[in-house]
Design a protein around this motif. Structure first.
Motif, PDB file in Angstrom:
ATOM      1  N   SER A 513       0.828  -1.202   0.000  1.00  0.00           N
ATOM      2  CA  SER A 513       0.000   0.000   0.000  1.00  0.00           C
ATOM      3  C   SER A 513       0.866   1.258   0.000  1.00  0.00           C
ATOM      4  CB  SER A 513      -0.927  -0.001   1.220  1.00  0.00           C
ATOM      5  OG  SER A 513      -1.696   1.177   1.277  1.00  0.00           O
ATOM      6  N   PHE A 514       1.921   1.266   0.806  1.00  0.00           N
ATOM      7  CA  PHE A 514       2.798   2.427   0.866  1.00  0.00           C
ATOM      8  C   PHE A 514       3.558   2.612  -0.440  1.00  0.00           C
ATOM      9  CE2 PHE A 514       6.873   4.472   1.782  1.00  0.00           C
ATOM     10  CZ  PHE A 514       6.445   5.622   2.431  1.00  0.00           C
ATOM     11  N   LEU A 515       3.993   1.507  -1.045  1.00  0.00           N
ATOM     12  CA  LEU A 515       4.707   1.591  -2.318  1.00  0.00           C
ATOM     13  C   LEU A 515       3.805   2.193  -3.400  1.00  0.00           C
ATOM     14  CD1 LEU A 515       7.333   0.919  -3.810  1.00  0.00           C
ATOM     15  CD2 LEU A 515       6.351  -1.319  -4.353  1.00  0.00           C
ATOM     16  N   ALA A 516       2.550   1.770  -3.420  1.00  0.00           N
ATOM     17  CA  ALA A 516       1.605   2.328  -4.394  1.00  0.00           C
ATOM     18  C   ALA A 516       1.419   3.824  -4.170  1.00  0.00           C
ATOM     19  CB  ALA A 516       0.265   1.599  -4.301  1.00  0.00           C
ATOM     20  N   ALA A 517       1.319   4.237  -2.884  1.00  0.00           N
ATOM     21  CA  ALA A 517       1.156   5.656  -2.569  1.00  0.00           C
ATOM     22  C   ALA A 517       2.393   6.452  -2.975  1.00  0.00           C
ATOM     23  CB  ALA A 517       0.883   5.832  -1.080  1.00  0.00           C
ATOM     24  N   ALA A 518       3.586   5.895  -2.744  1.00  0.00           N
ATOM     25  CA  ALA A 518       4.827   6.593  -3.093  1.00  0.00           C
ATOM     26  C   ALA A 518       4.953   6.773  -4.600  1.00  0.00           C
ATOM     27  CB  ALA A 518       6.034   5.819  -2.546  1.00  0.00           C
ATOM     28  N   VAL A 519       4.653   5.721  -5.363  1.00  0.00           N
ATOM     29  CA  VAL A 519       4.719   5.815  -6.824  1.00  0.00           C
ATOM     30  C   VAL A 519       3.710   6.838  -7.335  1.00  0.00           C
ATOM     31  CG1 VAL A 519       4.335   4.569  -8.973  1.00  0.00           C
ATOM     32  CG2 VAL A 519       5.605   3.477  -7.119  1.00  0.00           C
ATOM     33  N   LEU A 520       2.512   6.812  -6.772  1.00  0.00           N
ATOM     34  CA  LEU A 520       1.472   7.756  -7.180  1.00  0.00           C
ATOM     35  C   LEU A 520       1.894   9.190  -6.880  1.00  0.00           C
ATOM     36  CD1 LEU A 520      -1.386   7.656  -8.403  1.00  0.00           C
ATOM     37  CD2 LEU A 520      -2.291   7.746  -6.075  1.00  0.00           C
ATOM     38  N   THR A 534      -1.571  11.443   1.806  1.00  0.00           N
ATOM     39  CA  THR A 534      -2.390  11.026   2.943  1.00  0.00           C
ATOM     40  C   THR A 534      -2.433   9.511   3.060  1.00  0.00           C
ATOM     41  OG1 THR A 534      -3.763  12.983   2.605  1.00  0.00           O
ATOM     42  CG2 THR A 534      -4.641  11.275   4.034  1.00  0.00           C
ATOM     43  N   LEU A 535      -2.552   8.825   1.925  1.00  0.00           N
ATOM     44  CA  LEU A 535      -2.581   7.368   1.943  1.00  0.00           C
ATOM     45  C   LEU A 535      -1.271   6.803   2.485  1.00  0.00           C
ATOM     46  CD1 LEU A 535      -4.130   4.784   1.204  1.00  0.00           C
ATOM     47  CD2 LEU A 535      -3.133   4.930  -1.076  1.00  0.00           C
ATOM     48  N   GLY A 536      -0.139   7.345   2.042  1.00  0.00           N
ATOM     49  CA  GLY A 536       1.149   6.882   2.543  1.00  0.00           C
ATOM     50  C   GLY A 536       1.322   7.158   4.026  1.00  0.00           C
ATOM     51  N   LEU A 537       0.894   8.353   4.465  1.00  0.00           N
ATOM     52  CA  LEU A 537       1.016   8.719   5.879  1.00  0.00           C
ATOM     53  C   LEU A 537       0.194   7.792   6.766  1.00  0.00           C
ATOM     54  CD1 LEU A 537       1.875  10.706   8.144  1.00  0.00           C
ATOM     55  CD2 LEU A 537      -0.154  12.065   7.556  1.00  0.00           C
TER      56      LEU A 537
END
Length: 599
Positions: A513-520, A534-537
């Motif tokens: 989930s964090f990897l997807a947020a970082a790439v986005l 916000t998703l990554g946080l």
């Protein structure tokens, strides 16, 4: 008989209160910091709070109409975005509109005046030698020389504004070339220095450049056209009143980089100063990097460090070597942006290392503003401000209300499911959700003044999605524990044996989930970055809450009779879970003599 050794897991979980105490301390510290900073609510983006919308129109230089193209417009957008948007989460939007317009949306709560100045200051950045300067307005003498008595010049006002290299000048060097030396210089001497500086310029237009004498006399061999240009510049300087906005707007209009010009700037006391500046010696594109740094090793306080490109290093070394030989103000150079002098430090030695530091009476805001201008000041185009409008938050407010209602309904359904399916365990899940929500709120409130984070509608959506991610982590752990109970284990060993397997699953899920947020966040711009941030946080906070709150709390609850006895409302009833009888024990009874009666 030898007592059995305690395992690492038992030892590690003997004091779960430590983890709970740690997260309580963290929450208390963050909350205290939030109230101490005075920012008790998150900053809102322009769609939720409203703000200011600025329309800028690209203006080409005479004969350079082809410069207005997609490449230069995209470059300008990137530079403006870096100026006002920092990490890309402050919700200041910069985008092109048509072929030559750029729209900048600045949310309410941001320092819109400063942000507007950062965006509106769009001309190219130049480093020009100072030939003469004095206070403007009522204190002006009308002569292109510093006033020896009466008004003090900007360099004196700022006391020690200075440019140094890696090897800084000694106090003796600083004293020998300080601006106070200019106070004893006569107007004639200063005028001659200006004249010499103009003569030293090798460009073809040198003969047409102004001299610094109060009553200029053409040098030998100067053409009549050169005398006219000199007289014209002198007249511009004499008539220039920098206290008037109209005069400041026209100062330096039409001047080419290779020509001398007049300009305005403010000193540290807020007084307007007017200048005669020599030809541009260094272009803003020659600055590779500029940073605001607090110097703890000296009394300089806030300083601005500059790193030049290879070509810029040579140019800067040449100009500083020449300026260091002069008296004030001819040992100063002006940093000119949009025909306004933003700083005019003096030089005491040639700076040849490609690095320089501007020190003086800067506060943090001034140093950061100057560093920002130096880093992002060189735009490929000039822009005019066409319109400034106020954006209301009515539509965004309605959407936020609808989003919060949807989030509340989703949260209520999650809690209802937990109550019906997990019963007593739902207390731990709901408490964990509340802790996660509290941490998210406090951190968002602190990130507003820290990095300029602003909460917009996509960011709210990211927080709502995080509810499912966080609840999923609890469900994974609870199901692992229930599986252990189904295998015949009692609650306390089930809690410890189920944790390693649940932990791996939770970490893998959150990492994805964090990897997807970082790439986005990296590949997108604008509002989508708010969602990704916000998703990554919240994904990172999920790991913190599960490890420091959910697991220790369940370990403590497993010691309570309500849960340990498998009460039917605990959610851990072995009978309802279909446990295999007989229940296994955590420790086998020690071997001993057998009672004949029991045999």
């Amino acid at each position: 008989m030898v007592a059995p050794k305690k395992g690492k897991t038992a030892s590690a979980q003997s004091k779960p209160g430590r983890s709970l105490a740690l997260i309580v301390i963290v929450i208390a510290a963050l909350t205290g910091g939030m109230f101490a900073s005075g920012h008790t609510t998150p900053r809102l983006g322009i769609d939720l709070a409203g703000g200011t919308s600025i329309t800028l129109r690209a203006v080409s230089e005479p004969g350079q109409e082809s410069a207005i193209n997609k490449t230069n417009m995209d470059t300008a957008v990137d530079i403006m975005n870096n100026r006002v948007n920092g990490l890309g989460v402050s919700e200041a939007e910069v985008q092109t509109q048509g072929d030559r317009n750029i729209i900048v949306n600045i949310p309410k709560g941001t320092n819109s005046k400063e942000a507007r100045a950062q965006v509106g200051t769009t001309a190219k950045l130049y480093f020009r030698p100072v030939l003469a300067t004095e206070l403007s307005g009522a204190a002006a003498t009308g002569s292109p020389t510093p006033s020896a008595s009466g008004a003090s010049d900007k360099a004196t006002d700022k006391a020690t504004d200075k440019v140094t290299g890696t090897d800084k000048a000694t106090d003796d060097e600083k004293a020998s070339s300080s601006p106070s030396d200019a106070a004893s210089a006569s107007a004639t001497t200063q005028g001659r220095a200006v004249t010499d500086a103009l003569k030293a310029d090798p460009s073809p237009s040198a003969s047409g450049k102004a001299t610094g004498d109060a009553s200029p006399s053409p040098s030998a061999g100067a053409s009549a056209s050169g005398d006219d240009a000199t007289a014209k510049l002198q007249a511009q300087y004499a008539a220039l009143d920098c206290t008037k906005k109209a005069d400041r707007a026209k100062a330096g209009d039409g001047a080419k980089p290779g020509d001398p010009t007049v300009a305005c700037g403010q000193n540290s006391q807020g007084q307007w100063q007017k200048y005669i500046l020599g030809p541009a010696a260094v272009d803003g594109t020659d600055v590779d990097q500029a940073k605001a740094v607090f110097n703890t090793q000296t009394a300089a306080g806030w300083t601005v460090t500059m790193k030049f490109t290879d070509s810029g290093s040579k140019k800067f070394a040449d100009i500083t070597g020449k300026l260091a030989q002069n008296q004030s103000p001819q040992n100063q150079f002006a940093i000119v942006l949009d025909n306004e002098v933003v700083s005019d430090p003096y030089v005491s030695q040639a700076l040849t290392g490609g690095n320089a530091e501007i020190s003086g009476s800067f506060d943090q805001e001034e140093a950061q503003s100057l560093a920002n201008m130096l880093s992002y000041g060189a735009l490929p185009l000039s822009f005019k401000e066409d319109s400034v409008t106020t954006v209301t938050a009515a539509l965004g407010g309605e959407q936020l209300k609808a989003g919060l209602i949807a989030g509340a309904i989703g949260l209520a359904l999650v809690v209802l499911y937990l109550l019906l399916y997990y019963r007593g365990l739902s207390f731990i899940a709901v408490a964990s959700l509340l802790v996660s929500a509290g941490l998210t709120y406090v951190i968002m409130a602190l990130l507003g003044p820290t990095i300029g984070f602003a909460l917009n509608l996509p960011a709210v959506c990211g927080a709502i999605v995080a509810i499912g991610i966080t609840a999923d982590s609890f469900i994974v752990y609870f199901e692992r524990v229930r599986d252990e109970i189904r295998e015949g284990r009692t609650l306390r060993p089930a809690v410890e044996r189920g944790w390693p397997r649940a932990r791996r699953t939770i970490l893998v899920s959150d990492f994805v989930s964090f990897l997807a947020a970082a790439v986005l966040f990296i590949v997108t711009v604008g509002k989508v970055q708010g969602f990704a941030f916000t998703l990554g946080l919240t994904t990172l906070l999920d790991v913190v809450v599960v490890f420091l709150f959910t697991k220790p709390l369940l370990t403590l609850m497993a010691r309570r009779k309500f849960f340990a006895s498998g009460h039917k409302w605990s959610g851990l009833d072995p009978k309802s879970l279909g446990a295999k009888p007989p229940l296994r024990r955590t420790r086998r009874p020690s071997a001993g003599p057998v009672d004949p009666k029991e045999a």
